[in-house]
Design an enzyme around this catalytic site. Structure first.
Site, short mmCIF file in Angstrom:
data_model
loop_
_atom_site.label_atom_id
_atom_site.label_comp_id
_atom_site.label_asym_id
_atom_site.label_seq_id
_atom_site.Cartn_x
_atom_site.Cartn_y
_atom_site.Cartn_z
N THR A 152 -13.22 -24.55 -5.58
CA THR A 152 -14.00 -24.38 -6.52
C THR A 152 -15.13 -23.42 -6.51
O THR A 152 -15.46 -22.75 -7.68
CB THR A 152 -14.75 -25.56 -7.31
OG1 THR A 152 -15.15 -26.49 -6.29
CG2 THR A 152 -13.26 -26.49 -7.65
N ASP A 153 -15.80 -23.22 -5.36
CA ASP A 153 -16.90 -22.53 -5.22
C ASP A 153 -16.59 -20.92 -5.49
O ASP A 153 -17.75 -20.22 -6.14
CB ASP A 153 -17.41 -22.28 -3.73
CG ASP A 153 -17.73 -23.79 -3.27
OD1 ASP A 153 -18.09 -24.71 -4.08
OD2 ASP A 153 -18.02 -24.18 -2.23
N THR B 169 -10.94 -27.89 -1.50
CA THR B 169 -11.00 -29.32 -1.60
C THR B 169 -9.73 -29.70 -1.79
O THR B 169 -9.29 -30.89 -1.04
CB THR B 169 -11.88 -29.99 -2.34
OG1 THR B 169 -13.47 -29.45 -2.13
CG2 THR B 169 -11.98 -31.59 -2.63
N SER C 209 -13.04 -22.14 0.17
CA SER C 209 -13.28 -20.87 -0.70
C SER C 209 -14.57 -20.02 -0.35
O SER C 209 -14.49 -19.02 -0.71
CB SER C 209 -13.05 -21.04 -2.17
OG SER C 209 -14.03 -21.47 -2.84
N1 ASP Z 1 -16.30 -25.80 -0.88
C1 ASP Z 1 -15.09 -26.21 -1.50
C2 ASP Z 1 -14.41 -24.84 -1.63
O1 ASP Z 1 -14.87 -23.93 -2.55
C3 ASP Z 1 -15.11 -26.70 -2.73
C4 ASP Z 1 -14.02 -27.10 -3.56
O2 ASP Z 1 -12.93 -26.70 -3.06
O3 ASP Z 1 -14.24 -27.65 -4.54
O4 ASP Z 1 -13.34 -24.52 -0.96
#
Ligand code: ASP
Length: 321
Positions: free
Chosen positions: A86-87, A12, A54
């Site tokens: 974050t995932d 993100t 991710s």
């Molecule tokens: N779906 C996103 C990822 O993991 C969520 C994020 O980056 O916070 O790339």
């Protein structure tokens, strides 16, 4: 030699929404160094490892991050900051920790809110991670996630909130804070022995259980030829008793089997009948590791075609250290 290396690994923090507002990940270089205020960005060299979200990453992408981390540490960088989705941040941070024995801190960070929204958290998290990377007290902490003002060791950090700015916990596992007064480290994390950089064995899966789960998933995965299998059970690593014969079949097929818990804190122990039966069959208890992290430990221990016996010995040694 760069003072700090900033590895851009998508997520993100580097994403833009499409016309309908859906986040689709970045494509080119994110240029996150430019987000940092002037004195903080001096001596920071940005390198790109991955551009997408991710959830789409695989072992090859994660190893690209690990290899770039290793190169930066060998070049003598004082610290490495990895911006990441974050995932799967907790997975890639932990994988990196398995390979990193040096003193340079490796700090993962990212964002829950994209740069297109007011109150986006990426710039603040990146600022905090760079502050930690530059702080002499952080030497020797290994790999950590810096997010929402907390510093969490890779071994314990888990994404606990899918959209709020304090994405990672458990808060009780934090080893420090970052705020307007700077970095305050309150504990040094426990560090385990490292593995030589090598591609993890991909045939390691997780079977998550629920109320009354049958043995079907475990048998299907073993039939599919997995080399390692982590059961995510309940409580202290308990499972419905009808699963136990399937674990016995998995062991007989030469699969490295582990038992983890869905609980975020407390860890596993063979305290109840099913857990004790699994331990007697040779299933490795995850202790404080989540199922996702035990899976990665298995994948690294099984790399290079190591036998299940040898891998189990390495895993038990790692957990006991
Ligand atoms: N779906 C996103 C990822 O993991 C969520 C994020 O980056 O916070 O790339």
């Amino acid at each position: 030699m760069p003072e700090l290396v900033l590895i851009d690994a998508g997520g993100t923090i580097a994403s833009v929404p499409d016309d309908s507002g859906v986040l689709i990940g970045g494509s080119g270089a994110a240029r996150l160094r430019d987000v940092l205020a002037a004195p903080l960005r001096d001596g920071v060299e940005e390198r790109q490892a991955y551009a997408g979200l991710s959830e789409d990453m695989g072992f090859a992408d994660a190893m690209q991050v690990a290899r770039m981390m290793d190169a930066a540490a060998s070049e003598g960088a004082a610290g490495v900051v990895v911006t990441h989705g974050t995932d799967t941040m907790e997975d890639v941070a932990f994988l990196t920790e398995l390979f990193h024995g040096g003193a340079a801190p490796i700090l993962f960070t990212g964002a829950q809110r994209p740069a297109s929204l007011p109150g986006c958290d990426g710039p603040a998290n990146l600022h905090d991670a760079v502050l930690v990377a530059r702080d002499p007290s952080a030497r020797g902490i290994g790999t950590a996630i810096v997010f929402g003002g907390r510093i969490l060791p890779a071994r314990s950090a888990r994404k606990l909130d899918s959209s709020g700015p304090e994405a990672f916990g458990p808060h009780g596992a934090a080893i420090g804070r970052v705020d307007d007064h700077g970095v305050r480290l309150t504990a040094m994390p426990r560090r385990a022995p490292t593995f030589a950089l090598a591609d993890p064995e991909p045939r390691v899966e997780i079977a998550a259980l629920g109320l009354g789960s049958s043995a079907a998933l475990v048998d299907a995965l073993v039939g599919d030829g997995v080399r390692g299998l982590v059961i995510e059970g309940f409580g202290r690593g308990n499972v419905p008793s009808q699963i136990v014969p399937a674990i016995e079949r998995a062991k007989a097929a030469g699969v490295l089997v582990g038992i983890a818990t869905h609980c975020v804190e407390g860890g596993t122990a063979p305290a109840y009948r099913s857990g004790a039966r699994l331990a007697a069959l040779g299933a490795v208890g995850a202790e404080d590791l989540s199922a996702r992290k035990l899976r990665l430990l298995f994948a690294v221990a099984l790399s290079g075609g190591r036998s299940a016996e040898e891998a189990e010995r390495l895993v038990r040694e790692w957990l006991a250290s």
